[in-house]
Design a protein around this motif. Structure first.
Motif, PDB file in Angstrom:
ATOM      1  N   GLY A  66       0.811  -1.212   0.000  1.00 15.61           N
ATOM      2  CA  GLY A  66       0.000   0.000   0.000  1.00 15.61           C
ATOM      3  C   GLY A  66       0.847   1.265   0.000  1.00 15.61           C
ATOM      4  O   GLY A  66       0.557   2.230  -0.720  1.00 15.61           O
TER       5      GLY A  66
ATOM      6  N   LEU B 169      -3.737   0.551  -6.108  1.00 20.53           N
ATOM      7  CA  LEU B 169      -4.367   0.285  -4.808  1.00 20.53           C
ATOM      8  C   LEU B 169      -3.510   0.913  -3.722  1.00 20.53           C
ATOM      9  O   LEU B 169      -2.575   0.314  -3.197  1.00 20.53           O
TER      10      LEU B 169
ATOM     11  N   MET C  37      -7.003   1.149   0.571  1.00 19.62           N
ATOM     12  CA  MET C  37      -7.051  -0.240   1.020  1.00 19.62           C
ATOM     13  C   MET C  37      -8.188  -0.539   1.998  1.00 19.62           C
ATOM     14  O   MET C  37      -8.765  -1.629   1.945  1.00 19.62           O
TER      15      MET C  37
END
Length: 312
Positions: free
Chosen positions: A66, A148, A153
């Motif tokens: 992330g 993403l 997330m």
């Protein structure tokens, strides 16, 4: 993608306001992306090893992943590139395109550093059986080149599937899908391959959800696969997307039931980092390219032509 009909104007208007008028309960998931994955596994995909990762936990991988995607997302905002979109309907009789939407766009910046799009080439569309919807354009911009980030997330359920060799890359494989469906929003659902060294997406395979399957208002998109390449030695950029599938439109609004074979290709090329240039503003006027007065130029020339000499 919507079915073309004499009700084009009213259907398009309905799609434009669907975000505020339709609730998640009116949609359903259409996870047909597995077929694409199985086909892809025959070409350069090693076996999937479901064993836990070594020397690192799944939570640590997701955290690193992330953070890396967030850094890339910020970096990509500083790149210019060319986007080429080709959307085709495929004839069942010949297996060849019988309609096409084609557009080449340069994604650049204006003098104030604001992102803008310049259409380079856009012939008249020959699509007859379907028409582009706002969801299609949003998909091209946001979900086909999927990122993403750590900030996004929490919106997704992320499940670790294992490790897999893809061509020359060792990857972690995840399944990702939205936790809840917020009305007016669309999400990615499918599989994500993350490079084990760079902790960044290198391949995705999935579909946009939710898909509007309400009779007479269908707005459908085929499953897609997006490939990423390391452009600058640091980040992996989306470079090629292929979406293909048969969209099933039931009989409605005077139309007979139709199955439309779609093949969509999007290419992202010519990535270059945008570098702002300095400007000189004097009394509100840009004088960056103004030449100095002749006497000043001459003086500057004398100064530059008279290097210091060593004492005798």
């Amino acid at each position: 993608m919507k079915l073309a009909s004499p009700l084009f104007a009213s259907i398009l208007a309905a799609s434009l306001v669907s975000g505020s008028a339709i609730f998640p309960s009116a949609f359903r998931f259409v996870p047909k992306w597995n077929a694409t994955v199985h086909a892809a596994e025959e070409e350069g995909f090693g076996p999937l090893d479901p064993a836990p990762p070594s020397n690192i936990t799944v939570d640590e991988i997701i955290k690193k992943f992330g953070e890396r995607e967030s850094a890339f997302n910020r970096a990509r905002d500083n790149y210019i590139f060319r986007q080429t979109v080709k959307i085709q309907t495929i004839s069942d009789d010949t297996g060849k395109p019988d309609g096409e939407y084609y557009q080449v766009t340069d994604i650049t910046f204006d003098k104030q550093g604001r992102r803008e799009e310049h259409v380079v080439f856009a012939p008249q569309t020959t699509l007859e059986r379907v028409m582009m919807s706002p969801v299609d354009f949003d998909e091209i911009q946001h979900r086909l080149p999927f990122v993403l980030t750590a900030e996004e997330m929490p919106q997704y359920d992320i499940k670790y599937l294992g490790r897999q060799r893809v061509d020359e890359l060792d990857t972690y494989v995840f399944e990702a899908g939205p936790r809840t469906l917020e009305k007016g929003k669309h999400y990615f659902q499918g599989k994500v391959w993350v490079d084990q060294q760079d902790f960044q997406i290198v391949l995705i395979n999935g579909q946009t959800v939710p898909q509007d399957t309400r009779r007479g208002h269908e707005d459908l998109q085929p499953p897609f696969t997006t490939y990423y390449e390391q452009i600058d030695g640091k980040y992996w950029f989306p470079t090629y997307t292929k979406a293909e599938g048969v969209l099933h439109f039931p009989a409605a609004n005077g139309n007979m039931r139709q199955d439309v074979h779609m093949r969509n290709i999007v290419r992202y090329t010519d990535y270059k980092q945008f570098r702002a240039t300095s400007r000189i503003i004097y009394n509100g006027e840009d004088i960056t390219n103004n030449r100095a007065p002749d006497d000043q130029n001459n003086q500057n020339g004398k100064d530059k032509a008279q290097p210091a000499t060593a004492p005798k």
